[in-house]
Design a protein around this motif. Sequence first.
Motif, short mmCIF file in Angstrom:
data_model
loop_
_atom_site.label_atom_id
_atom_site.label_comp_id
_atom_site.label_asym_id
_atom_site.label_seq_id
_atom_site.Cartn_x
_atom_site.Cartn_y
_atom_site.Cartn_z
N LEU A 1 0.85 -1.19 0.00
CA LEU A 1 0.00 0.00 0.00
C LEU A 1 0.88 1.25 0.00
O LEU A 1 1.78 1.38 0.84
CB LEU A 1 -0.91 0.01 1.23
N ILE A 2 0.66 2.11 -0.95
CA ILE A 2 1.34 3.41 -0.99
C ILE A 2 0.26 4.48 -0.79
O ILE A 2 -0.61 4.65 -1.63
CB ILE A 2 2.09 3.63 -2.31
N ARG A 3 0.34 5.17 0.33
CA ARG A 3 -0.69 6.16 0.66
C ARG A 3 -0.54 7.43 -0.17
O ARG A 3 -1.54 8.09 -0.48
CB ARG A 3 -0.64 6.48 2.15
N ASP A 4 0.70 7.78 -0.53
CA ASP A 4 0.92 8.96 -1.35
C ASP A 4 2.25 8.80 -2.08
O ASP A 4 3.31 8.70 -1.46
CB ASP A 4 0.94 10.22 -0.49
N THR A 5 2.18 8.78 -3.38
CA THR A 5 3.40 8.59 -4.18
C THR A 5 4.36 9.77 -4.04
O THR A 5 5.55 9.63 -4.33
CB THR A 5 3.05 8.40 -5.67
N LEU A 6 3.86 10.91 -3.61
CA LEU A 6 4.71 12.09 -3.48
C LEU A 6 5.52 12.09 -2.19
O LEU A 6 6.47 12.87 -2.06
CB LEU A 6 3.88 13.38 -3.58
N THR A 7 5.15 11.22 -1.24
CA THR A 7 5.88 11.19 0.03
C THR A 7 6.50 9.83 0.33
O THR A 7 7.40 9.73 1.16
CB THR A 7 4.95 11.58 1.20
N ASP A 8 6.05 8.77 -0.33
CA ASP A 8 6.61 7.45 -0.08
C ASP A 8 8.02 7.38 -0.65
O ASP A 8 8.27 7.80 -1.78
CB ASP A 8 5.72 6.38 -0.73
N ASP A 9 8.96 6.83 0.13
CA ASP A 9 10.36 6.83 -0.29
C ASP A 9 10.93 5.44 -0.57
O ASP A 9 12.13 5.28 -0.69
CB ASP A 9 11.23 7.51 0.78
N ARG A 10 10.07 4.43 -0.73
CA ARG A 10 10.58 3.08 -0.97
C ARG A 10 11.08 2.89 -2.40
O ARG A 10 12.06 2.19 -2.64
CB ARG A 10 9.49 2.04 -0.65
N TRP A 11 10.38 3.49 -3.37
CA TRP A 11 10.79 3.43 -4.78
C TRP A 11 10.72 4.85 -5.33
O TRP A 11 9.82 5.18 -6.12
CB TRP A 11 9.87 2.49 -5.57
N PRO A 12 11.63 5.71 -4.92
CA PRO A 12 11.53 7.16 -5.22
C PRO A 12 11.45 7.50 -6.70
O PRO A 12 10.66 8.36 -7.10
CB PRO A 12 12.78 7.74 -4.56
N GLU A 13 12.27 6.84 -7.54
CA GLU A 13 12.27 7.16 -8.96
C GLU A 13 10.94 6.79 -9.60
O GLU A 13 10.35 7.56 -10.35
CB GLU A 13 13.42 6.44 -9.67
#
Length: 238
Positions: free
Chosen positions: A99-111
Amino acid sequence: MPGVPLTDQDVAVTSADAFARLAIELHDAPGVEETVDAVVQFALQALSCTYAGVALYSRGSRPEIAAVTDPVVADVYDLQLSTETGPLVTALRERTTILIRDTLTDDRWPEWAAKVGALGVRSTLDVPLATGGGSRSTVGVIGLYSPIPDAFSADDEAIAHILARHASVAVASARQEETMAQAVDARKLVGQAMGILMERFDVDGDRAFAILKRYSQDTNTKLRDVAQQLIDTRKLPH
């Protein structure tokens, strides 16, 4: 009555009815393509997602895009399948929900997240499709996407897992039926080709099959394809 809020029991009954209809639709689907299309369309109706897609392991053991409700999902998938990294790939490999709550703040797969965020996707939920306990039982993943941050609730995740279980069994069954149908078709083709050889060269069934098998091995061609070529051209491969 209008204006009367639904109770938890009402919601449960509605969800049960919806999944019952889905189960019937999946059972009646004639093939894998129709099965996954039914799954993603149901996801749009039952979950807080704007887009949905399914990726399935191919016979070459590589994941491939099987169904999308919007071209943006294909872009989200392609970004991961080409680099073999991202939540979808992780969900497949580790058989775990991502689950990614927000792609702009999640840092697991930044690119990847930056590119997906630029596409307007802010929330993602990837749920593996699995039919058993072993790693080989993973058949694919269903991906759910929303332009709204933190779009997926605990209820959405629970419903997504139920949907994934239905989809896993349906896809596995559809693939098995397709494999069986192909096997029956192959036997018919080989039988017709054997008949041609038996009539033309006055040989028995065992000899006719041996001829087909030899040509298959010598030309590194599937027996089914050798038979099809003989039927179509009345000639064996060079």
